[in-house]
Design an enzyme around this catalytic site. Sequence first.
Site, PDB file in Angstrom:
ATOM      1  N   MET A 218      16.934  -2.025  10.505  1.00 23.87           N
ATOM      2  CA  MET A 218      17.741  -2.143  11.722  1.00 23.87           C
ATOM      3  C   MET A 218      19.227  -2.136  11.409  1.00 23.87           C
ATOM      4  O   MET A 218      20.045  -1.761  12.269  1.00 23.87           O
ATOM      5  CB  MET A 218      17.362  -3.430  12.466  1.00 23.87           C
ATOM      6  CG  MET A 218      16.002  -3.397  13.162  1.00 23.87           C
ATOM      7  SD  MET A 218      15.885  -2.152  14.468  1.00 23.87           S
ATOM      8  CE  MET A 218      17.088  -2.777  15.654  1.00 23.87           C
TER       9      MET A 218
ATOM     10  N   SER B  70     -32.991  23.936  -9.705  1.00 26.02           N
ATOM     11  CA  SER B  70     -32.465  22.570  -9.484  1.00 26.02           C
ATOM     12  C   SER B  70     -31.219  22.324 -10.334  1.00 26.02           C
ATOM     13  O   SER B  70     -31.267  21.561 -11.303  1.00 26.02           O
ATOM     14  CB  SER B  70     -33.538  21.514  -9.763  1.00 26.02           C
ATOM     15  OG  SER B  70     -34.181  21.705 -10.992  1.00 26.02           O
TER      16      SER B  70
ATOM     17  N   LYS C 251     -39.008  29.716 -16.514  1.00 24.42           N
ATOM     18  CA  LYS C 251     -39.628  28.515 -15.932  1.00 24.42           C
ATOM     19  C   LYS C 251     -41.001  28.817 -15.344  1.00 24.42           C
ATOM     20  O   LYS C 251     -41.989  28.138 -15.644  1.00 24.42           O
ATOM     21  CB  LYS C 251     -38.731  27.939 -14.831  1.00 24.42           C
ATOM     22  CG  LYS C 251     -37.362  27.460 -15.278  1.00 24.42           C
ATOM     23  CD  LYS C 251     -36.593  26.811 -14.152  1.00 24.42           C
ATOM     24  CE  LYS C 251     -36.337  27.773 -12.995  1.00 24.42           C
ATOM     25  NZ  LYS C 251     -35.559  28.952 -13.362  1.00 24.42           N
TER      26      LYS C 251
ATOM     27  N   CYS D 248       0.830  -1.211   0.000  1.00 30.20           N
ATOM     28  CA  CYS D 248       0.000   0.000   0.000  1.00 30.20           C
ATOM     29  C   CYS D 248       0.862   1.257   0.000  1.00 30.20           C
ATOM     30  O   CYS D 248       1.924   1.297   0.624  1.00 30.20           O
ATOM     31  CB  CYS D 248      -0.919   0.018   1.221  1.00 30.20           C
ATOM     32  SG  CYS D 248      -2.076  -1.351   1.222  1.00 30.20           S
TER      33      CYS D 248
ATOM     34  N   HIS E 176       2.214   7.728   0.880  1.00 34.10           N
ATOM     35  CA  HIS E 176       1.861   9.143   0.863  1.00 34.10           C
ATOM     36  C   HIS E 176       0.428   9.368   1.341  1.00 34.10           C
ATOM     37  O   HIS E 176      -0.470   8.594   1.015  1.00 34.10           O
ATOM     38  CB  HIS E 176       2.009   9.720  -0.550  1.00 34.10           C
ATOM     39  CG  HIS E 176       3.412  10.112  -0.882  1.00 34.10           C
ATOM     40  ND1 HIS E 176       4.424   9.190  -0.983  1.00 34.10           N
ATOM     41  CD2 HIS E 176       3.976  11.334  -1.126  1.00 34.10           C
ATOM     42  CE1 HIS E 176       5.558   9.826  -1.311  1.00 34.10           C
ATOM     43  NE2 HIS E 176       5.315  11.113  -1.391  1.00 34.10           N
TER      44      HIS E 176
END
Length: 640
Positions: free
Chosen positions: A176, A551, A483, A120, A123
């Site tokens: 490590m 709308s 309208k 994965c 960022h």
Amino acid sequence: MADTETTEPKYVVDSLISEDIDEYLKQHEHKTMLRFITCGSVDDGKSTLIGRLLYDSKMIFEDQLDALSADSKKVGTQGQEIDFALLVDGLAAEREQGITIDVAYRFFNTEKRKFIVADCPGHEQYTRNMVTGASTADLAVILIDARKGVLVQTRRHSYICHLLGVKNIVLAVNKMDLVDYQQDVFDKIVADYTEFANSIGIESFTAMPISGFKGDNITKHSENTPWYEGPTLVDHLETVEVLSSVDAEKPFRMPVQWVNRPNLDFRGFSGLIATGEVRPGDKVRVLPSGKTSTVSKIVTFDGELEEAGAGQSVTICFDDEIDCSRGSVISVADNPPQTADQFEATLVWMADEAMVPGRAYWLKLGTQMVSATVAEPKYEINVNTMDELAAKTLELNAIGVAEITTDKQVVFEPYVENRALGGFILIDKMTNATVAAGMLNFSLRRSQNVHWQALDIGRKQHAALKNQQPAVLWFTGLSGSGKSTIANLVEKKLHRMNRHTFLLDGDNVRHGLNKDLGFTEADRIENIRRVGEVSKLMADAGLIVITAFISPFQADREMVRSMLPEGEFFEVFIDTPLKVAEARDVKGLYKKARAGELKNFTGIDSPYEAPRSPEIRIDTTKLSPEEAANLIVDTLLGDA
């Protein structure tokens, strides 16, 4: 690992050429499968670790190894060392930047188990990709760069894994080798992570010091960490409990994917068993109908089964004919899942455009697909501090809690109990893009207390009494397009023809029903939703409803369309160019909007999404209001 073991790795089947391949495949057929993800901050070594796992498990062809060696030299890997990350980072952009962008899935196996691993991205901007990988994982390997310790993305990814129900967490303190394998560095990181993990509810995790590049504690214990007594990464992956074994112990649930009807003599219901087990003779219940039956047989491509369990794809046949179709859920009869239409849910917003409260989205839960609206978030979660922040919306990668309402009953279980019946996605109705991933927390009590009351007189009787077909004429267009003028003429014409009508005008409605709403995008959506509900009720009463609203959003007009039976919604686009509408400016609104005195005005600083295929389109540059009204009435009555 000795040089003879690592310099010339072979594909795992190469050594079996002289053996019985069929016997080998049979041995590996019944291995359990573990799905896991690697996640963490940028450059913590996730891709390198997966490359190492593939390399050490001998899952690389010789030609792949040659290409990998050549690519490693191109990107500047020193000496003869191999850059294992190149095995996974397949996108050109990833190789150029040295980061992971997409979710890369890889398969490998060992003698004990098969694996699917998802690499994965680290960022923050690709958090949505990480959610995709975690949604099906049994285990998460959270990598931490030993030089940097616990970072913001470590916290973010850990929280998302916990949120998505990943129970098995491995804290892999990587690199490590770059801190000389110091135990005190490892111990401090584990202590810091433990404090954070406890704060978000992670009850346990397995910590281990590793080096993906050098191979320390990956497949065998490293001499460089004599102080570490825990398992190697591969040992842990081979022995950890997988999700399917847990799901097998839960009550039987199977979402129906399709009705299997190859001929008139066979009818079965196919799907993937989510949880539990089923056998012929078991009593089952089909939801949401609630009908019960008995399993007569369980069929697969290879024949009938005496029993089937979680993770198997099967076809189930019943003793009798009952209502069951795609989207139904077959469950054990005496312990079925819940049904509801209102929920509290946790959302991870995955779209570049912010969530719009009140807008209708498709909600896909397993094989169920319903229309859903999301309320304004209760709060957004700060993954760094776990604070609950006030929020009006959710932006890209934000995580929040909100209430969701669906247009019909959904069969579900809380996500913490059942991923298959508790996890869902939201889909934009116009673009079909996935905009959010969600987890259902619980149903709202009011959804259980409010029920449909059966009525003897319905819309058919109301319409017959009025001797007309109900309809909704939905006028849409810019302010000043005409309208209201045309809608008024249409109603007058229908009234003279003894038609029963009602006109809902945008301005008039805002004086009463919607006087509490402003003109933000969210308020406009709620304005249309309320008008849509009123229009539906009036159509149920047998009326021809005429509405005149700007709308501006296509999704909201489609939401209203979906409320009505097929053929009763007429989208009437009053198509007037902006220049013409602005020149009229009867109410002086454009002038105020241009002066900055009126915010969120459609056509100026708020968009208008023109209808794509309206039932009726009126070009006001060619038709007078009277001609337009005649065309609309003729179309309505001709189709009625």
